[in-house]
Design a protein around this motif. Structure first.
Motif, PDB file in Angstrom:
ATOM      1  N   VAL A 145     -23.064  81.383 113.484  1.00 34.35           N
ATOM      2  CA  VAL A 145     -22.160  81.887 112.702  1.00 34.35           C
ATOM      3  C   VAL A 145     -21.036  80.749 112.890  1.00 34.35           C
ATOM      4  CG1 VAL A 145     -22.251  84.213 112.901  1.00 34.35           C
ATOM      5  CG2 VAL A 145     -20.876  83.048 114.721  1.00 34.35           C
ATOM      6  N   LYS A 146     -20.240  80.630 111.634  1.00 36.13           N
ATOM      7  CA  LYS A 146     -19.036  79.652 111.773  1.00 36.13           C
ATOM      8  C   LYS A 146     -17.938  80.264 111.950  1.00 36.13           C
ATOM      9  CE  LYS A 146     -21.566  76.423 108.778  1.00 36.13           C
ATOM     10  NZ  LYS A 146     -23.065  77.135 108.686  1.00 36.13           N
ATOM     11  N   LYS A 147     -17.271  79.902 113.045  1.00 34.74           N
ATOM     12  CA  LYS A 147     -16.095  80.685 113.434  1.00 34.74           C
ATOM     13  C   LYS A 147     -15.021  79.559 114.180  1.00 34.74           C
ATOM     14  CE  LYS A 147     -16.987  85.565 114.191  1.00 34.74           C
ATOM     15  NZ  LYS A 147     -16.971  86.512 115.029  1.00 34.74           N
ATOM     16  N   TRP A 148     -13.870  79.575 113.673  1.00 36.59           N
ATOM     17  CA  TRP A 148     -12.785  78.848 114.505  1.00 36.59           C
ATOM     18  C   TRP A 148     -13.017  77.344 114.677  1.00 36.59           C
ATOM     19  CZ3 TRP A 148     -14.982  82.466 118.520  1.00 36.59           C
ATOM     20  CH2 TRP A 148     -14.743  83.687 117.899  1.00 36.59           C
ATOM     21  N   GLY A 149     -13.666  76.541 113.757  1.00 33.07           N
ATOM     22  CA  GLY A 149     -14.011  75.387 113.435  1.00 33.07           C
ATOM     23  C   GLY A 149     -15.389  74.796 114.015  1.00 33.07           C
ATOM     24  N   TYR A 150     -16.010  76.030 114.939  1.00 32.78           N
ATOM     25  CA  TYR A 150     -17.512  75.470 115.354  1.00 32.78           C
ATOM     26  C   TYR A 150     -18.586  76.159 114.831  1.00 32.78           C
ATOM     27  CZ  TYR A 150     -14.148  73.949 119.205  1.00 32.78           C
ATOM     28  OH  TYR A 150     -13.232  73.480 119.636  1.00 32.78           O
ATOM     29  N   CYS A 151     -19.642  76.006 115.069  1.00 35.72           N
ATOM     30  CA  CYS A 151     -20.936  76.742 114.661  1.00 35.72           C
ATOM     31  C   CYS A 151     -21.326  77.157 116.043  1.00 35.72           C
ATOM     32  CB  CYS A 151     -21.867  75.595 114.100  1.00 35.72           C
ATOM     33  SG  CYS A 151     -23.024  76.568 113.064  1.00 35.72           S
ATOM     34  N   LEU A 152     -21.511  78.485 116.081  1.00 35.85           N
ATOM     35  CA  LEU A 152     -21.590  79.369 117.486  1.00 35.85           C
ATOM     36  C   LEU A 152     -22.693  80.031 117.097  1.00 35.85           C
ATOM     37  CD1 LEU A 152     -17.945  79.982 118.551  1.00 35.85           C
ATOM     38  CD2 LEU A 152     -19.216  77.994 119.039  1.00 35.85           C
ATOM     39  N   GLY A 153     -23.549  80.378 118.493  1.00 32.87           N
ATOM     40  CA  GLY A 153     -24.720  81.491 118.507  1.00 32.87           C
ATOM     41  C   GLY A 153     -24.076  82.613 118.738  1.00 32.87           C
ATOM     42  N   ASP A 154     -24.327  83.798 117.687  1.00 36.26           N
ATOM     43  CA  ASP A 154     -23.793  85.045 117.504  1.00 36.26           C
ATOM     44  C   ASP A 154     -24.613  85.900 118.577  1.00 36.26           C
ATOM     45  OD1 ASP A 154     -21.778  87.137 116.585  1.00 36.26           O
ATOM     46  OD2 ASP A 154     -23.593  87.882 115.551  1.00 36.26           O
ATOM     47  N   ARG A 155     -25.977  86.060 118.231  1.00 36.75           N
ATOM     48  CA  ARG A 155     -26.690  87.006 118.999  1.00 36.75           C
ATOM     49  C   ARG A 155     -28.292  86.468 118.783  1.00 36.75           C
ATOM     50  NH1 ARG A 155     -26.197  88.619 113.882  1.00 36.75           N
ATOM     51  NH2 ARG A 155     -27.941  89.709 112.898  1.00 36.75           N
ATOM     52  N   PRO A 156     -29.206  86.836 119.970  1.00 36.34           N
ATOM     53  CA  PRO A 156     -30.469  86.100 119.887  1.00 36.34           C
ATOM     54  C   PRO A 156     -31.163  86.923 118.541  1.00 36.34           C
ATOM     55  CG  PRO A 156     -29.678  86.888 121.969  1.00 36.34           C
ATOM     56  CD  PRO A 156     -28.628  87.366 121.066  1.00 36.34           C
ATOM     57  N   THR A 157     -32.415  85.965 117.872  1.00 35.12           N
ATOM     58  CA  THR A 157     -33.131  86.475 117.084  1.00 35.12           C
ATOM     59  C   THR A 157     -34.119  87.500 117.843  1.00 35.12           C
ATOM     60  OG1 THR A 157     -34.585  84.553 117.474  1.00 35.12           O
ATOM     61  CG2 THR A 157     -33.012  84.308 115.685  1.00 35.12           C
ATOM     62  N   THR A 158     -34.226  87.475 118.987  1.00 33.87           N
ATOM     63  CA  THR A 158     -35.283  88.530 119.462  1.00 33.87           C
ATOM     64  C   THR A 158     -34.514  89.856 119.729  1.00 33.87           C
ATOM     65  OG1 THR A 158     -34.902  87.348 121.435  1.00 33.87           O
ATOM     66  CG2 THR A 158     -36.606  86.518 120.698  1.00 33.87           C
ATOM     67  N   LYS A 159     -35.519  90.772 120.317  1.00 31.28           N
ATOM     68  CA  LYS A 159     -34.893  92.140 120.614  1.00 31.28           C
ATOM     69  C   LYS A 159     -34.490  91.997 121.943  1.00 31.28           C
ATOM     70  CE  LYS A 159     -36.405  96.960 120.416  1.00 31.28           C
ATOM     71  NZ  LYS A 159     -37.482  97.740 120.336  1.00 31.28           N
ATOM     72  N   SER A 160     -33.315  91.932 122.342  1.00 30.03           N
ATOM     73  CA  SER A 160     -32.788  91.606 123.607  1.00 30.03           C
ATOM     74  C   SER A 160     -31.559  92.335 124.172  1.00 30.03           C
ATOM     75  CB  SER A 160     -32.743  89.865 123.875  1.00 30.03           C
ATOM     76  OG  SER A 160     -31.702  89.401 123.073  1.00 30.03           O
ATOM     77  N   TYR A 161     -31.052  93.311 123.385  1.00 32.91           N
ATOM     78  CA  TYR A 161     -29.870  94.124 123.829  1.00 32.91           C
ATOM     79  C   TYR A 161     -29.887  94.514 125.213  1.00 32.91           C
ATOM     80  CZ  TYR A 161     -25.741  97.264 123.227  1.00 32.91           C
ATOM     81  OH  TYR A 161     -24.709  98.031 123.810  1.00 32.91           O
ATOM     82  N   ARG A 162     -30.882  95.052 125.453  1.00 38.06           N
ATOM     83  CA  ARG A 162     -31.060  96.007 126.748  1.00 38.06           C
ATOM     84  C   ARG A 162     -31.432  94.916 127.873  1.00 38.06           C
ATOM     85  NH1 ARG A 162     -31.366 101.536 127.347  1.00 38.06           N
ATOM     86  NH2 ARG A 162     -31.000 102.517 125.504  1.00 38.06           N
ATOM     87  N   ALA A 163     -32.042  93.877 127.399  1.00 40.56           N
ATOM     88  CA  ALA A 163     -32.372  92.781 128.377  1.00 40.56           C
ATOM     89  C   ALA A 163     -31.372  91.956 128.750  1.00 40.56           C
ATOM     90  CB  ALA A 163     -33.403  91.845 127.777  1.00 40.56           C
ATOM     91  N   CYS A 164     -30.238  91.722 127.904  1.00 34.59           N
ATOM     92  CA  CYS A 164     -29.089  91.031 128.372  1.00 34.59           C
ATOM     93  C   CYS A 164     -28.200  91.850 128.999  1.00 34.59           C
ATOM     94  CB  CYS A 164     -28.192  90.528 126.966  1.00 34.59           C
ATOM     95  SG  CYS A 164     -28.998  89.371 126.229  1.00 34.59           S
ATOM     96  N   TYR A 165     -28.250  93.438 128.904  1.00 35.40           N
ATOM     97  CA  TYR A 165     -27.463  94.272 129.920  1.00 35.40           C
ATOM     98  C   TYR A 165     -28.031  94.102 131.351  1.00 35.40           C
ATOM     99  CZ  TYR A 165     -25.807  98.152 132.312  1.00 35.40           C
ATOM    100  OH  TYR A 165     -25.485  99.351 133.289  1.00 35.40           O
ATOM    101  N   ARG A 166     -29.115  94.214 131.096  1.00 36.51           N
ATOM    102  CA  ARG A 166     -29.863  94.108 132.642  1.00 36.51           C
ATOM    103  C   ARG A 166     -29.767  92.665 133.393  1.00 36.51           C
ATOM    104  NH1 ARG A 166     -34.415  96.627 129.695  1.00 36.51           N
ATOM    105  NH2 ARG A 166     -35.301  94.783 129.466  1.00 36.51           N
ATOM    106  N   ALA A 167     -29.674  91.826 132.609  1.00 35.87           N
ATOM    107  CA  ALA A 167     -29.264  90.583 133.206  1.00 35.87           C
ATOM    108  C   ALA A 167     -27.849  90.261 133.827  1.00 35.87           C
ATOM    109  CB  ALA A 167     -29.495  89.415 132.031  1.00 35.87           C
ATOM    110  N   MET A 168     -27.162  91.052 133.019  1.00 33.59           N
ATOM    111  CA  MET A 168     -25.684  91.156 133.632  1.00 33.59           C
ATOM    112  C   MET A 168     -25.657  91.821 134.821  1.00 33.59           C
ATOM    113  SD  MET A 168     -23.039  91.026 130.265  1.00 33.59           S
ATOM    114  CE  MET A 168     -24.013  92.235 129.193  1.00 33.59           C
TER     115      MET A 168
END
Length: 951
Positions: A145-168
């Motif tokens: 996504v383009k935000k605040w003058g930068y091009c930033l990664g919004d979310r992974p293309t893979t199915k990783s919602y719960r995996a990211c929570y487990r990592a945290m």
């Protein structure tokens, strides 16, 4: 045919008039002279002939033939076509030759993928939105996504919602926060503190002058305001780091301060800092390095041969012929704009170091394991590897000083002790550790693995209480182990102040480290020359030394549940070394998250997210407007039958939280209640005086006494307002006074109930909720919002812009009767705008017909006078009273809401009006304190939720 008139069209013959109109044309034809009629028909015949000779489609001539007559050779040999079509085909061929664009010299994929051409193309693509150093890595794996003058990664293309929570929760999550902006202040400590004290308040917590932060030992965080405007005109939250003193003992020593802020807040904060410090003279200007000029691009493309020849480079060192550099700059800074300002009065220098310092965040209980495995401290070096280059010359000079070598060894020892802790939350919040490490690319593992703690490091420690390392148990109780004693000392005393020193504060050293970095190509070439393939590469004195800064992030600090959740480490490093550190972290098992994972991290910590949850700062207001436009456009794209009718659902603002109107409506409501109470009390007092007051008592004395009491009470209220820093203007703001928030937090807790201990506010060191305690708050804070967290009692998942409402007495009775009672339902509203919208549509339709038939200009004037277009299913502006529009009184709105994987139920975060909150708490039973109702914008169902204020 005398009753019909025909017009020649390009494709076919179409009658454009009806029978009556054509009869009129025939009547006019009888009156028309023959010559005029013949000229008109001649023009039509010419148009017909032109249409016949020209083809009406985009296909070529041979493509119009029947399939059985087509031949492959027709596309390049005209004589293969029938004679009647050869002339047209010849014209097509000539036209194609003239229209054919000049063939690009660098069009083939092999040429485009050359390193030099790739860098040129990437530099061109990031002129508007700057890329981070990890952009290419993210672009292959993330939605960008383009935000605040930068091009930033919004979310992974893979199915990783719960995996990211487990990592945290159990391992480590990695984020690139290099888009955060760093502002550096240089000047005398006394001048800096004197001016910065005007932009913050001690009521909100520790300020810039806090002793642990001022020494450089800990990182601080606070909310900045415009000078002398607290508690209004908030600028936004920041974190700050003081450079540790060098120990010279000079009383007026020049200090260095870093202020880290979100890019959406940067311009407001920088403008205010320049105004407060009276900085006007630009010291330096941002002069971007000439990346690649037009002449250089032409030279590069000339290296490739023409289209007819093979595309190959004649010079094997073509990449060195035209040096091309990556763009390393700031997305929020305009080129050729000044980035360093000085004050003539105070001597303070403000520098913009955005994108000069990279920042990565590691979240999770095992983030220190990832750090200790990926990074190795630099070895002491006293001789230069190569006299011709400046590689590590700053490190060699510092290693000749015995004191600095001793300090480096102490920092190395503390860094190794990090392996002996079970979670970063065990260390003091905001702990800073300076370090100098070697090139992390050298000790890269062969394949990706997961960094885990070493069980031997945990011998003699009580591990059964550590949820992150429950699988390891102490082998034996070695209480006399010196390493365990050092770990205990580190946890109790923290990192010493002198160990917070780092060479990253010196911009000259950072520039040297960036410019003398060994290219990846050279490292791979050295790996290829190893005698044993796959063995570790030893660069010796040629290995780069990189100064970094490690800062502990405390995680969840407010509230009683899950203390320390989401803690981790922030690592600061010089620019140009982004991917060199990123890949080793990923290879140690760190899962990468984007902006959405950062939002969930804040939600589970129950802390406000920037800029979403700062409705009283300019960036928060701008974010709310942009979000409203996005949601409104999405709503309009759906037909009325496939979208919610918010008018019938009783939702006034489904896409925006009207904070200003909410606070004003509650202020009017409170004044109305006060006037009614005063009137009723005056009537009761007059009745009492007629019956009870003795006849010799003079009425004048009574009035004077009552006026004196009122004056005394008002004086007390004004003094309290001054002490608490209350607002006097009409604008709303968010309450951030820790003293008052603790008081409100104690009042929100139920004092009795089934399965709960009786905990009155007096036992918690707070005042009881009495009229004397509430009156000053009502007077001092008329339009104030309070940050709250909500947890649903039963099923349900709160959503964005959900309404927080006050339950009625019937709701409490129903809940007491049935413990499984989810909540009441809102009666369906009638759509009062549907008839108006249908009338407007009919009027527009009639106006359109009238304009097509050639009506007068009066219709255009009427169209201008028409009101603003109504949208079916939405309330138009201005909105009615938002508090009393529905059957339950509105208290506030939700800004973050979802099913919480951490709590196992629906949780929400938002703001409520302070006046409404106090009215609700004063009327609630003791066992129902803090109980509210939640309703999502597209639903009629209310659900019970518990309201908490965590400080």
């Amino acid at each position: 045919n005398t009753s019909m008139c025909w017009e020649i069209n390009v494709k076919d013959y179409v009658c454009t008039h009806d029978i009556e109109g054509c009869a009129g044309c025939w009547g006019s034809f009888q009156e028309m002279p023959a010559s005029t009629f013949a000229q008109a028909r001649a023009a039509e015949i010419n148009a017909m002939l032109k249409a016949v000779t020209q083809k009406s489609s985009n296909s070529l001539v041979f493509q119009t033939l029947p399939r059985h007559m087509r031949r492959r050779a027709m596309s390049h040999n005209i004589k293969r076509l029938p004679r009647r079509l050869r002339e047209i085909a010849r014209k097509e061929a000539e036209k194609a030759v003239h229209q054919k664009k000049e063939h690009s010299k660098n069009k083939c994929r092999k040429a485009r993928r050359r390193h030099v051409n790739l860098v040129v193309e990437f530099n061109r693509r990031q002129k508007k939105n700057i890329w981070l150093e990890t952009h290419i890595w993210h672009a292959k794996r993330f939605h960008m996504v383009k935000k605040w003058g930068y091009c930033l990664g919004d979310r992974p293309t893979t199915k990783s919602y719960r995996a990211c929570y487990r990592a945290m929760t159990k391992h480590c999550l990695l984020q690139d926060l290099s888009y955060y902006c760093c502002l550096e202040l240089n000047g005398k400590e006394e001048e800096l503190l004197k001016v910065l004290a005007r932009m913050c308040s001690i009521d909100t917590g520790p300020t810039f002058a806090a002793v642990p932060c001022l020494s450089g030992r800990l990182q601080g965080s606070l909310v900045l305001y415009r000078a002398d405007r607290y508690p209004e005109d908030v600028l936004g939250p920041i974190t700050f780091i003081w450079k540790p003193k060098d120990g010279s003992g000079i009383p007026y020593e020049t200090r260095q301060l870093w202020i880290w802020t979100h890019p959406s807040l940067k311009q407001d904060i920088l403008t205010e800092l320049k105004a407060v410090f009276q900085c006007s003279e630009p010291v330096e200007t941002c002069s971007p390095e000439p990346i690649v000029t037009l002449l250089q691009e032409e030279k590069q493309t000339d290296v490739a041969m023409s289209v007819s020849k093979k595309r190959k480079r004649e010079d094997h060192e073509g990449e060195k012929a035209v040096p091309v550099k990556k763009i390393i700059g700031d997305g929020t800074r305009v080129p050729l704009q000044s980035y360093c300002w000085t004050s003539q009065t105070t001597g303070v220098v403000i520098s913009d170091l955005t994108m000069e310092i990279l920042r990565y965040r590691l979240i999770g209980p095992l983030s220190h394991c990832v750090l200790t495995e990926a990074l190795k401290t630099a070895s002491v070096q006293t001789e230069m590897a190569d006299a011709e280059t400046e590689l590590n010359n700053w490190w060699v000079e510092n290693c000749k000083n015995s004191e600095k070598v001793s300090l480096h060894q102490r920092q190395e020892a503390i860094f190794e002790l990090l392996q002996g802790i079970s979670s970063p939350s065990e260390i003091a919040a905001g702990t800073i550790l300076g370090l100098t490490v070697g090139d992390p690319r050298v000790n890269l593992p062969k394949k990706r693995s997961k960094a885990m703690p070493n069980p031997e490091k945990y011998q003699g420690r009580d591990l059964h209480r550590s949820w992150s390392c429950a699988q390891w148990k102490p082998l034996s109780n070695h209480t006399d182990d010196p390493d365990n004693e050092k770990v205990r000392q580190l946890l109790l005393e923290g990192v010493p102040v002198e160990c917070a020193h780092s060479f990253i504060w010196d911009q000259t050293i950072c520039k040297n480290v960036t410019e003398n970095k060994i290219p990846e190509q050279d490292l791979n070439h050295m790996r290829g020359e190893l005698l044993v393939p796959g063995s570790q590469l030893d660069l010796g004195p040629r290995e780069s030394k990189i100064p970094i800064l490690l800062v502990q992030q405390p995680g969840k600090v407010a509230g009683e549940d899950r203390p320390g959740w989401g803690s981790g480490w922030d690592i600061y490093l010089p620019k140009g070394w982004g991917m060199a550190f990123w890949i080793p972290f990923v290879y140690r098992g760190a899962r990468v998250g984007g902006l959405q994972e950062g939002l969930k991290h804040s939600e589970y910590k129950r802390t406000p997210h920037v800029p979403n949850d700062f409705p009283d700062c300019p960036a928060g207001i701008q974010f709310a407007k942009e979000l409203e436009n996005i949601l409104l456009e999405k709503f309009k794209r759906r037909p009325p039958a496939k979208r919610a009718n918010y008018v019938k659902l009783g939702t006034l603002a489904p896409f925006l939280c009207p904070w200003g109107q909410l606070t004003k409506d509650w202020e009017v409501r409170n004044k109305t209640q006060e006037e009614s109470v005063v009137t009723s009390s005056a009537d009761s007092k007059s009745c009492a005086t007629e019956s009870q007051v003795p006849c010799d008592l003079k009425p004048g004395l009574m009035i004077e006494d009552s006026q004196g009491d009122m004056m005394e009470e008002m004086t007390k209220i004004q003094n309290l307002c001054k002490e608490d820093g209350a607002a006097t203007s009409s604008g709303f703001f968010v309450l951030r006074s820790r003293k008052l928030l603790k008081q409100l937090s104690a009042w929100c807790r139920p004092t009795c109930g089934k399965g709960q201990r009786a905990r009155p506010a007096s036992k918690l060191g707070q005042k009881e909720m009495t009229e004397d305690a509430l009156l000053p708050i009502f007077k001092c804070y008329p339009q104030v919002l309070v940050w709250v967290s909500l947890s649903l009692l039963r099923k349900g998942s709160p959503e964005l812009h959900a309404m927080i409402c006050i339950p009625t007495q019937e709701d409490y009775l129903q809940l007491n009767k049935d413990q499984l009672f989810c909540g009441p339902q809102e009666p369906k509203h009638s759509d009062i705008f549907k008839h108006k919208i249908l009338k407007l549509k009919e009027r527009k339709k009639n106006n359109r017909k009238a304009l097509e038939s050639g009506a007068s200009d009066a219709l255009e004037a009427k169209a201008v006078e028409e009101p603003k277009e109504l949208i079916l299913g939405l309330w138009p502006d201005p909105l009615p009273d938002v508090t009393s529009h529905c059957s339950r009184i509105l208290l506030g709105f939700v800004t973050q809401g979802d099913f919480s994987l951490a709590a196992g139920c629906g949780e929400a975060l938002g703001f409520v009006n302070l006046t409404g909150l106090l009215h609700m708490l004063s009327s609630q039973p003791a066992d129902k304190k803090g109980l509210v109702l939640l309703r999502t914008p597209a639903s009629l169902q209310y659900r019970f939720a518990r309201l908490n204020i965590e400080v």
